[in-house]
Design a protein around this motif. Structure first.
Motif: not given
Length: 260
Positions: A205-227
């Motif tokens: 339940l500790v996660h209820a005290f987390t304010a994920p403000m960094h999600y508003l400013f983080r860059p988008y996620i880039v997916y790449r192939s493994r090869d």
């Protein structure tokens, strides 16, 4: 006023706050990687998609109801035209719907956790204790809501006892006499609630005290192939990367700009 009244309504609330705040500080300092719900969505998602929204939306309405009932004095609601009878009808309607949604959601989550092998294996003793106390608090809250409306009529309600006691805690002058006049159902619900907050920092339940403000400013996620094959854009990375990191320097070299 008895010794039990002093311990339960004059001392335990401040012990609860000390353990809650101290536990959160300790957990954040020494267990930041454990500050999470330890998501098990990969193991099972069908029941999770049903139980999690029911629980979270239900508990949100329950929290709002507690804030209104405990923080706002009865005189204020009556001043704006909300009589005590109207208030209790609203509390019964919203409280019952939210309470049953919450209990249904947590029941689904517990069933999922018990019947899904990998999820059950990841359940700690603290989590099991948390579920017991959480369910007890929800059931006790539903019982007090029903009793306050359909139970024997009393001149003294929780808005005359529990609410003044709760507000008095913030000025360090706990109104123990007011809380001692509350019915046993409300006293039991209050004690269970304090126990829940005491164990809160040491459970998921500790996660209820987390304010994920960094999600508003983080860059988008880039997916790449493994090869490692170059993409259609020539292999140039189009996400954000901190200045000076190997990824950024490599991408700048590929584009002919060189490291900064």
């Amino acid at each position: 006023m008895t010794v039990w009244d002093l311990l339960l309504w004059g001392i335990l609330p401040y012990v609860m706050v000390a353990v809650l705040v101290g536990g959160l500080i300790w957990r954040y300092r020494y267990d930041q990687f454990g500050w999470t719900t330890r998501s098990s969505q990969l193991y099972e998602s069908r029941l999770l998609r049903i139980g999690s929204p029911l629980f979270h939306f239900g508990i949100l309405v329950v929290i709002i109801g507690h804030v209104v009932g405990l923080f706002i004095p009865k005189e204020w609601t009556e001043a704006v035209g909300v009589t005590e009878d109207v208030y209790h009808v609203m509390a019964l309607g919203l409280g019952s719907v939210a309470g049953f949604a919450t209990i249904a959601g947590v029941a689904i989550l517990i069933w999922r956790r018990r019947t899904t092998g990998p999820v059950f294996m990841a359940t700690t003793k603290n989590d099991k204790t948390m579920y017991v106390v959480l369910v007890a608090a929800i059931i006790a809250g539903l019982a007090t809501t029903v009793i306050s409306v359909f139970g024997p009529h009393e001149d003294v309600t929780y808005r005359d006892t529990v609410s003044p006691w709760f507000r008095s805690l913030f000025v360090f002058q706990p109104d123990i006499a007011a809380m001692s006049e509350a019915s046993f159902a409300f006293q039991l619900h209050t004690v269970i609630g304090m126990v829940l907050f005491i164990i809160w920092p040491f459970t998921r339940l500790v996660h209820a005290f987390t304010a994920p403000m960094h999600y508003l400013f983080r860059p988008y996620i880039v997916y790449r192939s493994r090869d490692g094959r170059p993409s259609a854009s020539g292999g140039i990375r189009r996400g954000w990367a901190p200045v000076g990191t190997p990824d950024r320097d490599r991408d700048r070299a590929r584009s002919g700009r060189g490291p900064r």
